[in-house]
Write a protein that holds these residues in place. Structure first.
Motif, PDB file in Angstrom:
ATOM      1  N   TRP A 231     -51.521   5.239  10.303  1.00 47.61           N
ATOM      2  CA  TRP A 231     -52.466   6.338  10.176  1.00 47.61           C
ATOM      3  C   TRP A 231     -53.922   5.900  10.332  1.00 47.61           C
ATOM      4  CZ3 TRP A 231     -51.965  11.366  10.588  1.00 47.61           C
ATOM      5  CH2 TRP A 231     -50.708  11.924  10.406  1.00 47.61           C
ATOM      6  N   ILE A 232     -54.207   4.648  10.133  1.00 51.47           N
ATOM      7  CA  ILE A 232     -55.597   4.182  10.253  1.00 51.47           C
ATOM      8  C   ILE A 232     -56.138   4.397  11.671  1.00 51.47           C
ATOM      9  CG2 ILE A 232     -57.100   2.150  10.166  1.00 51.47           C
ATOM     10  CD1 ILE A 232     -55.471   1.217   7.739  1.00 51.47           C
ATOM     11  N   PRO A 233     -55.410   3.999  12.728  1.00 54.49           N
ATOM     12  CA  PRO A 233     -55.916   4.315  14.079  1.00 54.49           C
ATOM     13  C   PRO A 233     -56.000   5.811  14.356  1.00 54.49           C
ATOM     14  CG  PRO A 233     -54.240   2.584  14.180  1.00 54.49           C
ATOM     15  CD  PRO A 233     -54.210   3.160  12.788  1.00 54.49           C
ATOM     16  N   VAL A 234     -55.102   6.591  13.750  1.00 50.37           N
ATOM     17  CA  VAL A 234     -55.136   8.041  13.956  1.00 50.37           C
ATOM     18  C   VAL A 234     -56.413   8.634  13.362  1.00 50.37           C
ATOM     19  CG1 VAL A 234     -53.999  10.236  13.410  1.00 50.37           C
ATOM     20  CG2 VAL A 234     -52.634   8.250  14.072  1.00 50.37           C
ATOM     21  N   LEU A 235     -56.840   8.133  12.227  1.00 51.76           N
ATOM     22  CA  LEU A 235     -58.094   8.596  11.626  1.00 51.76           C
ATOM     23  C   LEU A 235     -59.279   8.294  12.534  1.00 51.76           C
ATOM     24  CD1 LEU A 235     -57.499   7.614   7.889  1.00 51.76           C
ATOM     25  CD2 LEU A 235     -57.807   9.936   8.775  1.00 51.76           C
ATOM     26  N   LEU A 236     -59.282   7.113  13.134  1.00 52.36           N
ATOM     27  CA  LEU A 236     -60.347   6.786  14.081  1.00 52.36           C
ATOM     28  C   LEU A 236     -60.283   7.711  15.290  1.00 52.36           C
ATOM     29  CD1 LEU A 236     -62.688   5.077  15.088  1.00 52.36           C
ATOM     30  CD2 LEU A 236     -61.034   3.405  15.960  1.00 52.36           C
ATOM     31  N   ALA A 237     -59.076   7.984  15.777  1.00 50.84           N
ATOM     32  CA  ALA A 237     -58.917   8.878  16.922  1.00 50.84           C
ATOM     33  C   ALA A 237     -59.427  10.280  16.599  1.00 50.84           C
ATOM     34  CB  ALA A 237     -57.451   8.925  17.351  1.00 50.84           C
ATOM     35  N   ALA A 238     -59.121  10.768  15.401  1.00 44.65           N
ATOM     36  CA  ALA A 238     -59.597  12.092  15.000  1.00 44.65           C
ATOM     37  C   ALA A 238     -61.117  12.127  14.959  1.00 44.65           C
ATOM     38  CB  ALA A 238     -59.022  12.460  13.634  1.00 44.65           C
ATOM     39  N   SER A 239     -61.698  11.050  14.444  1.00 48.82           N
ATOM     40  CA  SER A 239     -63.157  10.971  14.370  1.00 48.82           C
ATOM     41  C   SER A 239     -63.786  10.978  15.753  1.00 48.82           C
ATOM     42  CB  SER A 239     -63.560   9.702  13.611  1.00 48.82           C
ATOM     43  OG  SER A 239     -64.962   9.529  13.641  1.00 48.82           O
ATOM     44  N   THR A 240     -63.236  10.199  16.663  1.00 51.92           N
ATOM     45  CA  THR A 240     -63.826  10.112  17.997  1.00 51.92           C
ATOM     46  C   THR A 240     -63.562  11.384  18.804  1.00 51.92           C
ATOM     47  OG1 THR A 240     -61.857   8.866  18.706  1.00 51.92           O
ATOM     48  CG2 THR A 240     -63.801   7.605  18.116  1.00 51.92           C
ATOM     49  N   ALA A 241     -62.413  12.031  18.591  1.00 53.87           N
ATOM     50  CA  ALA A 241     -62.155  13.307  19.262  1.00 53.87           C
ATOM     51  C   ALA A 241     -63.179  14.352  18.822  1.00 53.87           C
ATOM     52  CB  ALA A 241     -60.736  13.789  18.957  1.00 53.87           C
ATOM     53  N   PHE A 242     -63.466  14.371  17.527  1.00 51.81           N
ATOM     54  CA  PHE A 242     -64.499  15.277  17.035  1.00 51.81           C
ATOM     55  C   PHE A 242     -65.854  14.898  17.616  1.00 51.81           C
ATOM     56  CE2 PHE A 242     -67.389  16.942  13.697  1.00 51.81           C
ATOM     57  CZ  PHE A 242     -66.989  18.270  13.725  1.00 51.81           C
ATOM     58  N   GLY A 243     -66.055  13.583  17.818  1.00 52.49           N
ATOM     59  CA  GLY A 243     -67.297  13.112  18.421  1.00 52.49           C
ATOM     60  C   GLY A 243     -67.496  13.604  19.835  1.00 52.49           C
ATOM     61  N   VAL A 244     -66.402  13.820  20.581  1.00 48.88           N
ATOM     62  CA  VAL A 244     -66.505  14.381  21.933  1.00 48.88           C
ATOM     63  C   VAL A 244     -67.181  15.746  21.877  1.00 48.88           C
ATOM     64  CG1 VAL A 244     -65.216  15.239  23.915  1.00 48.88           C
ATOM     65  CG2 VAL A 244     -64.490  13.144  22.790  1.00 48.88           C
ATOM     66  N   LEU A 245     -66.669  16.607  21.000  1.00 51.26           N
ATOM     67  CA  LEU A 245     -67.237  17.947  20.863  1.00 51.26           C
ATOM     68  C   LEU A 245     -68.670  17.885  20.343  1.00 51.26           C
ATOM     69  CD1 LEU A 245     -64.136  19.735  19.267  1.00 51.26           C
ATOM     70  CD2 LEU A 245     -64.788  19.633  21.684  1.00 51.26           C
ATOM     71  N   ALA A 246     -68.891  17.006  19.373  1.00 54.08           N
ATOM     72  CA  ALA A 246     -70.229  16.882  18.808  1.00 54.08           C
ATOM     73  C   ALA A 246     -71.228  16.403  19.852  1.00 54.08           C
ATOM     74  CB  ALA A 246     -70.201  15.925  17.616  1.00 54.08           C
TER      75      ALA A 246
END
Length: 376
Positions: A231-246
């Motif tokens: 789950w640790i890489p998934v949390l990073l992925a979620a953060s960076t995916a949100f960063g795309v929109l941001a």
């Protein structure tokens, strides 16, 4: 170049998603992980000064760009060969050094398109493609771990994306051998390094000091058992995916509203640390999304601010020098947070929030002292 960076981010953000736990598995302490990450970021930013100066002096920006990407990308799959944490730390530092070599030249080449497309939008689109790669990389690593692979297998698979990035870079070189021909209007308005430039650098350094690396965050998540290794890489992925929109939203808003967007983004990212370091899994997820806003601010808005005060003929040097100051702030922050982690979580959180918010008045002062853009 956005496509190049998409594959590049798959590579080194995929690796970054497990660097902390991997070093911990080799016996590294929290201080060793944080200081290694901080030293890597310091080198990755401070050495951009020399790279930018060299590019301006020689004009060999494509050669320097290729050399930087080769080191930057292939240091990541080389982590599969590390058998102690010191060797792993050396590869992490090498990856950041490679990034330092190619970063000023890439930012300077992109700056030639800002006259036509807008400063915020140019860096927003490039950052969004970065972040798409930064989302896919950790998800790839999470899949490897879910399928019972180990960290070394994950690092080795990233060789594919590393080679893909270099192939895309070769295509960019063939199609755009002289990026300066893309310039429309005056995209480097300043005559020299004026006061606003130095204030933007100081504000960036303060912001960097509070925006800690994922290596320390992932170390904490692994040590505290808040998230499993998958789950640790998934949390990073979620953060960076949100960063795309941001990134896309912030970049577009910046071209219309200017500095208030930067200040709002800084204030939004500042509270990430108490959520990440004191919360349960759900609060950690929210904190990681705010951390993603911080990285979008760093990669989109801060570049757009610097692009407004670039001195003509010294674009590569200007970006390199700015990143050197940013790297000093990052190193200082990483050392402080790494040492505070085992001593006082409250102090760590207070430091992170305070450093980011201290950047706000400096950004405002820089804008007040900035001359209006020339009328074309």
């Amino acid at each position: 170049m956005g496509v190049v960076n998409l594959f590049g981010d798959v590579t080194y953000e995929g690796g970054a998603s497990i660097n902390g736990p991997f070093m911990a598995s080799l016996g590294a302490s929290a201080a060793a992980v944080s200081i290694t990450a901080g030293a890597g970021e310091f080198l990755g930013y401070s050495l951009r000064l020399g790279a930018g100066y060299l590019a301006d002096r020689t004009g060999r920006y494509w050669l320097i760009t290729f050399a930087g990407y080769v080191i930057n990308l292939f240091a990541v799959p080389a982590m599969a060969l590390a058998w102690n944490w010191q060797t792993a730390a050396a590869f992490i530092l090498a990856e950041r050094i490679g990034r330092a070599l190619r970063k000023p030249t890439v930012e300077a080449m992109l700056s030639y398109t800002t006259g036509e497309l807008g400063k915020g939008w140019v860096y927003a689109v490039n950052t969004a493609l970065d972040e798409i790669g930064a989302t896919l990389g950790p998800l790839l690593i999470a899949l490897v771990l879910l399928l019972k692979g180990d960290y070394r297998t994950g690092y080795a698979l990233l060789l594919i994306s590393a080679v893909s990035a270099l192939l895309a870079l070769a295509v960019a070189r063939v199609n755009f051998p002289l990026p300066s021909r893309l310039e429309q209007g005056q995209t480097a308005p300043a005559r020299s390094f004026a006061r606003p430039y130095w204030l933007y650098m100081l504000a960036g350094a303060l912001f960097a000091a509070g925006l800690m690396s994922f290596e320390l965050i992932s170390y904490h998540l692994s040590k505290s058992k808040i998230a499993s290794e998958q789950w640790i890489p998934v949390l990073l992925a979620a953060s960076t995916a949100f960063g795309v929109l941001a990134s896309l939203a912030l970049g577009r808003l910046y071209d219309h509203l200017g500095l208030p967007v930067v200040i709002g983004a800084v204030c939004l990212s500042a509270p990430f640390s108490p959520l990440v370091f004191l919360g349960d899994f759900q609060l950690v997820l929210v904190g990681m999304l705010l951390w993603g806003v911080g990285y979008a601010t760093q990669d989109t808005l801060l570049k757009a601010l610097v692009a407004e005060v670039l001195p003509e003929g010294k674009r590569n040097l200007a970006f390199g020098l700015y990143y050197a100051g940013y790297g000093v702030g990052w190193l200082a922050g990483s050392i402080v947070t790494g040492l505070l982690y085992d001593r006082s979580m409250t102090a760590l959180i207070a430091f992170s929030i305070a450093m980011q918010l201290l950047a706000v008045p400096v950004f405002a002062l820089a804008r007040r002292t900035q001359a209006p853009p020339p009328t074309l």
